[in-house]
Write a protein that holds these residues in place. Structure first.
Motif, PDB file in Angstrom:
ATOM      1  N   LEU A 198       5.688  -3.502  -5.165  1.00  0.00           N
ATOM      2  CA  LEU A 198       5.927  -2.063  -5.230  1.00  0.00           C
ATOM      3  C   LEU A 198       6.082  -1.601  -6.672  1.00  0.00           C
ATOM      4  CD1 LEU A 198       6.310   0.563  -3.722  1.00  0.00           C
ATOM      5  CD2 LEU A 198       8.715  -0.022  -3.380  1.00  0.00           C
ATOM      6  N   GLY A 199       6.645  -2.474  -7.517  1.00  0.00           N
ATOM      7  CA  GLY A 199       6.785  -2.131  -8.929  1.00  0.00           C
ATOM      8  C   GLY A 199       5.444  -1.903  -9.606  1.00  0.00           C
ATOM      9  N   LYS A 200       4.410  -2.678  -9.195  1.00  0.00           N
ATOM     10  CA  LYS A 200       3.073  -2.470  -9.767  1.00  0.00           C
ATOM     11  C   LYS A 200       2.514  -1.111  -9.352  1.00  0.00           C
ATOM     12  CE  LYS A 200       1.893  -7.394  -9.968  1.00  0.00           C
ATOM     13  NZ  LYS A 200       0.968  -8.457  -9.499  1.00  0.00           N
ATOM     14  N   ALA A 201       2.783  -0.706  -8.123  1.00  0.00           N
ATOM     15  CA  ALA A 201       2.340   0.614  -7.681  1.00  0.00           C
ATOM     16  C   ALA A 201       3.096   1.710  -8.432  1.00  0.00           C
ATOM     17  CB  ALA A 201       2.548   0.760  -6.175  1.00  0.00           C
ATOM     18  N   ASN A 202       4.370   1.450  -8.730  1.00  0.00           N
ATOM     19  CA  ASN A 202       5.165   2.433  -9.469  1.00  0.00           C
ATOM     20  C   ASN A 202       4.536   2.741 -10.821  1.00  0.00           C
ATOM     21  OD1 ASN A 202       6.911   2.217  -7.348  1.00  0.00           O
ATOM     22  ND2 ASN A 202       8.458   1.045  -8.453  1.00  0.00           N
ATOM     23  N   LYS A 203       4.025   1.701 -11.481  1.00  0.00           N
ATOM     24  CA  LYS A 203       3.436   1.905 -12.804  1.00  0.00           C
ATOM     25  C   LYS A 203       2.210   2.805 -12.738  1.00  0.00           C
ATOM     26  CE  LYS A 203       5.079  -2.532 -14.641  1.00  0.00           C
ATOM     27  NZ  LYS A 203       4.693  -3.886 -15.147  1.00  0.00           N
ATOM     28  N   VAL A 204       1.438   2.679 -11.653  1.00  0.00           N
ATOM     29  CA  VAL A 204       0.265   3.533 -11.486  1.00  0.00           C
ATOM     30  C   VAL A 204       0.691   4.991 -11.334  1.00  0.00           C
ATOM     31  CG1 VAL A 204      -1.732   4.032 -10.034  1.00  0.00           C
ATOM     32  CG2 VAL A 204      -1.060   1.662 -10.475  1.00  0.00           C
ATOM     33  N   LEU A 205       1.778   5.210 -10.583  1.00  0.00           N
ATOM     34  CA  LEU A 205       2.262   6.570 -10.359  1.00  0.00           C
ATOM     35  C   LEU A 205       3.119   7.088 -11.505  1.00  0.00           C
ATOM     36  CD1 LEU A 205       3.268   6.272  -6.590  1.00  0.00           C
ATOM     37  CD2 LEU A 205       1.343   7.549  -7.509  1.00  0.00           C
ATOM     38  N   GLY A 206       3.593   6.161 -12.350  1.00  0.00           N
ATOM     39  CA  GLY A 206       4.476   6.567 -13.438  1.00  0.00           C
ATOM     40  C   GLY A 206       5.849   6.983 -12.957  1.00  0.00           C
ATOM     41  N   LEU A 207       6.322   6.351 -11.876  1.00  0.00           N
ATOM     42  CA  LEU A 207       7.614   6.693 -11.292  1.00  0.00           C
ATOM     43  C   LEU A 207       8.494   5.454 -11.206  1.00  0.00           C
ATOM     44  CD1 LEU A 207       6.371   8.922  -8.324  1.00  0.00           C
ATOM     45  CD2 LEU A 207       7.328   9.718 -10.483  1.00  0.00           C
ATOM     46  N   GLU A 208       9.807   5.679 -11.099  1.00  0.00           N
ATOM     47  CA  GLU A 208      10.757   4.584 -10.932  1.00  0.00           C
ATOM     48  C   GLU A 208      10.821   4.166  -9.464  1.00  0.00           C
ATOM     49  OE1 GLU A 208      12.354   2.978 -13.307  1.00  0.00           O
ATOM     50  OE2 GLU A 208      11.417   4.235 -14.843  1.00  0.00           O
ATOM     51  N   SER A 251      13.382   6.906  -2.547  1.00  0.00           N
ATOM     52  CA  SER A 251      14.241   8.009  -2.112  1.00  0.00           C
ATOM     53  C   SER A 251      13.431   9.176  -1.550  1.00  0.00           C
ATOM     54  CB  SER A 251      15.107   8.500  -3.279  1.00  0.00           C
ATOM     55  OG  SER A 251      14.308   9.059  -4.307  1.00  0.00           O
ATOM     56  N   GLN A 252      12.099   9.177  -1.785  1.00  0.00           N
ATOM     57  CA  GLN A 252      11.300  10.335  -1.381  1.00  0.00           C
ATOM     58  C   GLN A 252      10.222  10.015  -0.339  1.00  0.00           C
ATOM     59  OE1 GLN A 252       9.848  12.736  -4.681  1.00  0.00           O
ATOM     60  NE2 GLN A 252      11.614  12.196  -5.944  1.00  0.00           N
ATOM     61  N   VAL A 253       9.993   8.730  -0.013  1.00  0.00           N
ATOM     62  CA  VAL A 253       8.980   8.421   1.001  1.00  0.00           C
ATOM     63  C   VAL A 253       9.508   8.748   2.392  1.00  0.00           C
ATOM     64  CG1 VAL A 253       7.835   6.645  -0.364  1.00  0.00           C
ATOM     65  CG2 VAL A 253       9.740   6.009   1.124  1.00  0.00           C
ATOM     66  N   ASP A 254       8.564   9.037   3.306  1.00  0.00           N
ATOM     67  CA  ASP A 254       8.993   9.349   4.673  1.00  0.00           C
ATOM     68  C   ASP A 254       9.274   8.100   5.491  1.00  0.00           C
ATOM     69  OD1 ASP A 254       6.444   8.470   5.835  1.00  0.00           O
ATOM     70  OD2 ASP A 254       5.606  10.281   4.986  1.00  0.00           O
ATOM     71  N   SER A 255       8.690   6.951   5.079  1.00  0.00           N
ATOM     72  CA  SER A 255       8.961   5.716   5.826  1.00  0.00           C
ATOM     73  C   SER A 255       8.548   4.506   5.010  1.00  0.00           C
ATOM     74  CB  SER A 255       8.216   5.709   7.170  1.00  0.00           C
ATOM     75  OG  SER A 255       6.818   5.756   6.971  1.00  0.00           O
ATOM     76  N   VAL A 256       9.177   3.368   5.330  1.00  0.00           N
ATOM     77  CA  VAL A 256       8.778   2.054   4.817  1.00  0.00           C
ATOM     78  C   VAL A 256       8.477   1.189   6.028  1.00  0.00           C
ATOM     79  CG1 VAL A 256       9.488  -0.012   3.573  1.00  0.00           C
ATOM     80  CG2 VAL A 256      10.151   2.231   2.704  1.00  0.00           C
ATOM     81  N   ARG A 257       7.249   0.666   6.090  1.00  0.00           N
ATOM     82  CA  ARG A 257       6.806  -0.167   7.224  1.00  0.00           C
ATOM     83  C   ARG A 257       6.631  -1.604   6.742  1.00  0.00           C
ATOM     84  NH1 ARG A 257       3.273   3.715   9.612  1.00  0.00           N
ATOM     85  NH2 ARG A 257       4.406   5.650   9.893  1.00  0.00           N
ATOM     86  N   PHE A 263       0.858  -1.184   0.000  1.00  0.00           N
ATOM     87  CA  PHE A 263       0.000   0.000   0.000  1.00  0.00           C
ATOM     88  C   PHE A 263       0.894   1.232   0.000  1.00  0.00           C
ATOM     89  CE2 PHE A 263      -2.698   3.180   2.237  1.00  0.00           C
ATOM     90  CZ  PHE A 263      -3.751   3.205   1.327  1.00  0.00           C
ATOM     91  N   VAL A 264       0.701   2.072  -0.994  1.00  0.00           N
ATOM     92  CA  VAL A 264       1.533   3.262  -1.166  1.00  0.00           C
ATOM     93  C   VAL A 264       0.669   4.502  -1.025  1.00  0.00           C
ATOM     94  CG1 VAL A 264       3.070   4.532  -2.711  1.00  0.00           C
ATOM     95  CG2 VAL A 264       3.109   2.022  -2.695  1.00  0.00           C
ATOM     96  N   VAL A 265       1.100   5.417  -0.183  1.00  0.00           N
ATOM     97  CA  VAL A 265       0.473   6.736  -0.055  1.00  0.00           C
ATOM     98  C   VAL A 265       1.421   7.746  -0.668  1.00  0.00           C
ATOM     99  CG1 VAL A 265      -0.467   8.459   1.526  1.00  0.00           C
ATOM    100  CG2 VAL A 265      -0.667   6.016   2.073  1.00  0.00           C
ATOM    101  N   TRP A 266       0.927   8.499  -1.661  1.00  0.00           N
ATOM    102  CA  TRP A 266       1.799   9.436  -2.380  1.00  0.00           C
ATOM    103  C   TRP A 266       1.019  10.728  -2.636  1.00  0.00           C
ATOM    104  CZ3 TRP A 266       6.914   8.815  -3.419  1.00  0.00           C
ATOM    105  CH2 TRP A 266       7.522   9.731  -4.289  1.00  0.00           C
ATOM    106  N   ASP A 267       1.248  11.708  -1.784  1.00  0.00           N
ATOM    107  CA  ASP A 267       0.629  13.030  -1.948  1.00  0.00           C
ATOM    108  C   ASP A 267      -0.883  12.945  -2.158  1.00  0.00           C
ATOM    109  OD1 ASP A 267       3.116  14.185  -1.707  1.00  0.00           O
ATOM    110  OD2 ASP A 267       3.451  14.333  -3.866  1.00  0.00           O
TER     111      ASP A 267
END
Length: 711
Positions: free
Chosen positions: A43-53, A59-65, A16-20
């Protein structure tokens, strides 16, 4: 808020990824040989939704749980180091004897009813690796016999010569006075300094468990020591994987106490069942924000069905002596019941009752159910759900796992049809009915055993299979309201993302608040206040060590109380943390009486038997920003609207209905809040399937949540 949380189960890795302000859920099959691979894929599947590597996100998240079942698996597989154990001389048999009934821990009800034939678990520490050392403290922590340091050095060297890879120390009464355990640690470090290649980890029992009870404290330390190396290397490998992808902050690990901490402040024992506990934490958060009252959290994944209770008012149910695998331990773990019932549960023929048996064995992710077409040959619940028409073979798990119905047919035919003398569909309906009955029975037993009526609860159904089976379970319990929460397929991962950094410290004691014989009310205020202050400081130091500002640290106080010698123990959350007079003591008694009456019925209180405190527990925590569920309203407040035309129809079969049923199918993404759909119906999404049984209605809520109501 930018955050990544992951829950690794026996079959799927949920992310589960929270991004802005954007919430992304993703799943991948669990890679047991290297958990980081499944994490990266999800996490790679979530990356595709956001269009990010991947590197950009980490490098930009505040935490990984991170919540994991790695410790549970290590115990089941019996893969751990060779343990050496030091105990007080004369107590070498405490662990092997296991209170003369330890071989019954962890068995099912049938196994415990036949104790003479019960199979003892393989010991985690061999009897010849347990050595006594000359020392003794009494029950008040007073010195009876000084520690013989020469004897300690001799025993340590002997254990190391015999191949001990870790040393566990469990001395009598060390929770009252830990001086001798601490000195043994110093001696070990003197004998085998950390810069030596042969340096050995050491586990002190008083640091693992703070309550009295020699056997359970010793087994707690042994289990912690057994998992120490496995958890350290696996979680360190995961942290290195994060470092390789430019994540530079400390990795946070979810604890079974209902909080989380940095890896360097985590004991291996605290990670057991951390995934299901995350789901209970998310359920509590949702129930409070949405005003749901009492809820029972049910998480049905691919391997297990986890049950937790969240009572209105914020009282958590803890297991104070939970059984982990076959071992009774002494740690405060959020209470949950795990049943061997999931999508991967294997169905077999029960020759004694001439019917179907489901679980507890699971096909897991490798090879998985027969319909996964990965080599599985045994029928599972997922195979039955596919043949009954509930699942889309071409769009299961968003199309990432195509299903093969012919494999499911072959598995059920070969295993069940001849013995049951029935068709494949009839066998599939029996599987479905059996697994739903098993889960309903487990849920009913859990609620009734704790004094609750199932009708007073809203059922939360989550996990990959929760919304698929919830109606069949609830109708057996007369529960008429079910909520499939937002992001239901990865709800435990959502809970991991909502955790606060938290440490729990507790102390066993015998503190009488009201003595019914002398009619005396407790007046040793200094003792109570000093214990609470000491526990608060321990938790504060834990959080300060992790870089938390002192001004952000909060505390909560819980008391485990009982009437006289009753076996039933009730936890009361106490808002005032100090007592300074009779009015404060009476306030404690009144809070306990109120909670007891809510649980067991007003008038059941028994102050004439006396009132005492068994355990003082302080949670020190720092609150973090959380996912908000404010848009979710109680179902009675939702304005209902008619549904759009269904996208398609599917031939289904339902328990209790003869013949085929042409069932309408909707896409969950196309259903607006307020839409009400009468069952039977299927609402499909990329990550889960909502099955509305005949006699139930489906009501769409905001944030992707969904209500099931009995018509």
């Amino acid at each position: 808020m930018r955050r990544v949380s992951v829950d690794i189960g026996g079959t799927f890795t949920d992310c589960f990824v929270v991004w802005d302000g954007k919430y992304i859920e993703a799943k991948a099959l669990t890679t047991h040989h290297n958990l980081a691979l499944g994490f990266n894929e999800a996490l790679g599947k979530a990356n595709k939704v956001l269009g990010l590597e991947l590197e950009t996100i980490l490098s930009q998240v505040d935490s990984v749980r991170y919540a994991t079942t790695l410790g549970t698996n290590a115990l089941i597989e019996h893969k751990g180091p060779k343990i050496g154990m030091l105990v007080t001389a004369g107590f070498e048999a405490t662990v092997p004897l296991s209170r003369a009934r330890g071989y019954g821990e962890g068995l099912d009800n049938l196994g415990q009813q036949d104790m003479p034939n019960a199979q003892r678990p393989d010991p985690l520490v061999l009897p010849h690796m347990i050595r006594g050392v000359r020392e003794r403290m009494d029950f008040q922590g007073k010195l009876v016999m000084p520690l013989d340091e020469d004897d300690v050095r001799t025993q340590i060297r002997s254990l190391v010569d015999m191949g001990a890879e870790i040393i566990v120390v469990a001395l009598v009464n060390s929770v009252v006075s830990p001086l001798h355990e601490q000195r043994i640690e110093e001696i070990l470090q003197e004998e085998y300094p950390s810069h030596f290649l042969g340096a050995i980890p050491i586990i002190l029992s008083h640091q693992v468990a703070g309550r009295k009870g020699e056997y359970v404290r010793a087994t707690s330390a042994v289990v912690d020591g057994y998992l120490h190396s496995t958890m350290y290397h696996a979680l360190s490998a995961l942290e290195q994987n994060l470092r390789a992808h430019r994540y530079e902050k400390p990795m946070l690990v979810v604890h079974n106490s209902g909080g989380m901490a940095q890896l360097n402040s985590t004991d291996a024992l605290q990670t057991i069942h951390s995934g299901p506990v995350s789901g209970i934490g998310a359920s509590e958060h949702l129930a409070k924000q949405a005003g749901l009252g009492n809820v029972v959290a049910t998480d049905m994944g691919g391997t297990s069905y986890d049950i937790g209770i969240v009572v209105d008012g914020g009282v958590k149910h803890y297991d104070f002596n939970p059984v982990i695998d076959r071992w009774l331990v002494s740690v405060p773990m959020v209470h949950l019941v795990t049943l061997g019932a999931g999508g991967g549960s294997i169905a077999s023929y029960d020759r004694m009752y001439e019917t179907v048996k489901c679980g507890p064995q699971s096909a897991g992710s490798d090879p998985g159910p027969a319909c996964y077409d990965r080599g599985g040959m045994k029928p599972t619940v997922t195979d039955a759900d596919l043949l009954l028409g509930y699942l889309d073979a071409k769009n299961y798990a968003g199309g990432s796992i195509p299903l093969n119905p012919r494999r499911a047919v072959a598995a059920i035919e070969d295993t069940l049809c001849d013995d049951l003398d029935c068709s494949v569909i009839e066998a599939a309906l029996l599987i479905r009915e059996k697994v739903d009955d098993n889960m309903a029975n487990g849920l009913f037993t859990e609620l009734r055993a704790r004094g609750y009526d199932p009708k007073d609860f809203t059922m939360l159904a989550y996990g990959g299979n929760g919304p698929l089976h919830c109606c069949g379970i609830a109708q057996n319990l007369n529960i008429d309201k079910i909520l499939a929460p937002p992001f239901s397929s990865v709800f435990s991962a959502v809970g991991a993302g909502n955790m606060h950094q938290l440490h729990i410290h507790e102390q066993s004691l015998y503190m009488v608040l009201y003595d019914s014989n002398t009619r005396h009310i407790f007046d040793d205020y200094a003792r109570f206040n000093s214990i609470v202050a000491e526990l608060k400081e321990l938790g504060t130091q834990d959080l300060l060590r992790q870089g938390m500002p002192r001004e952000q640290i909060l505390h909560s106080l819980e008391l485990d109380m009982r009437y006289g010698n009753q076996l039933v123990q009730t936890t009361a959350v106490i808002p005032k943390h100090e007592v300074h007079g009779p009015s404060d003591v009476l306030a404690l008694i009144a809070r306990f009486s109120e909670d007891y009456g809510k649980r067991f019925g007003e008038g059941s209180q028994a102050p004439e038997a006396g009132i005492r405190i068994n355990t003082l527990r302080v949670a020190a925590y720092v609150q973090h920003e959380t996912v908000q569920f404010e848009d979710i309203k109680p179902v009675d407040a939702i304005h209902r609207i008619k549904p759009p035309r269904p996208g398609s129809h599917r031939t289904c079969h339902f328990v209790g209905l003869a013949g085929e049923v042409q069932t309408p199918v909707w896409d969950r993404a196309a259903i607006e809040p307020g839409v009400e759909i009468a069952g039977p119906a299927i609402i499909a999404s990329e990550v889960t399937t909502f099955l509305v049984n005949p006699g139930w209605n489906f009501v769409a809520a905001r944030q992707g949540a969904s209500w099931f109501l009995r018509a």
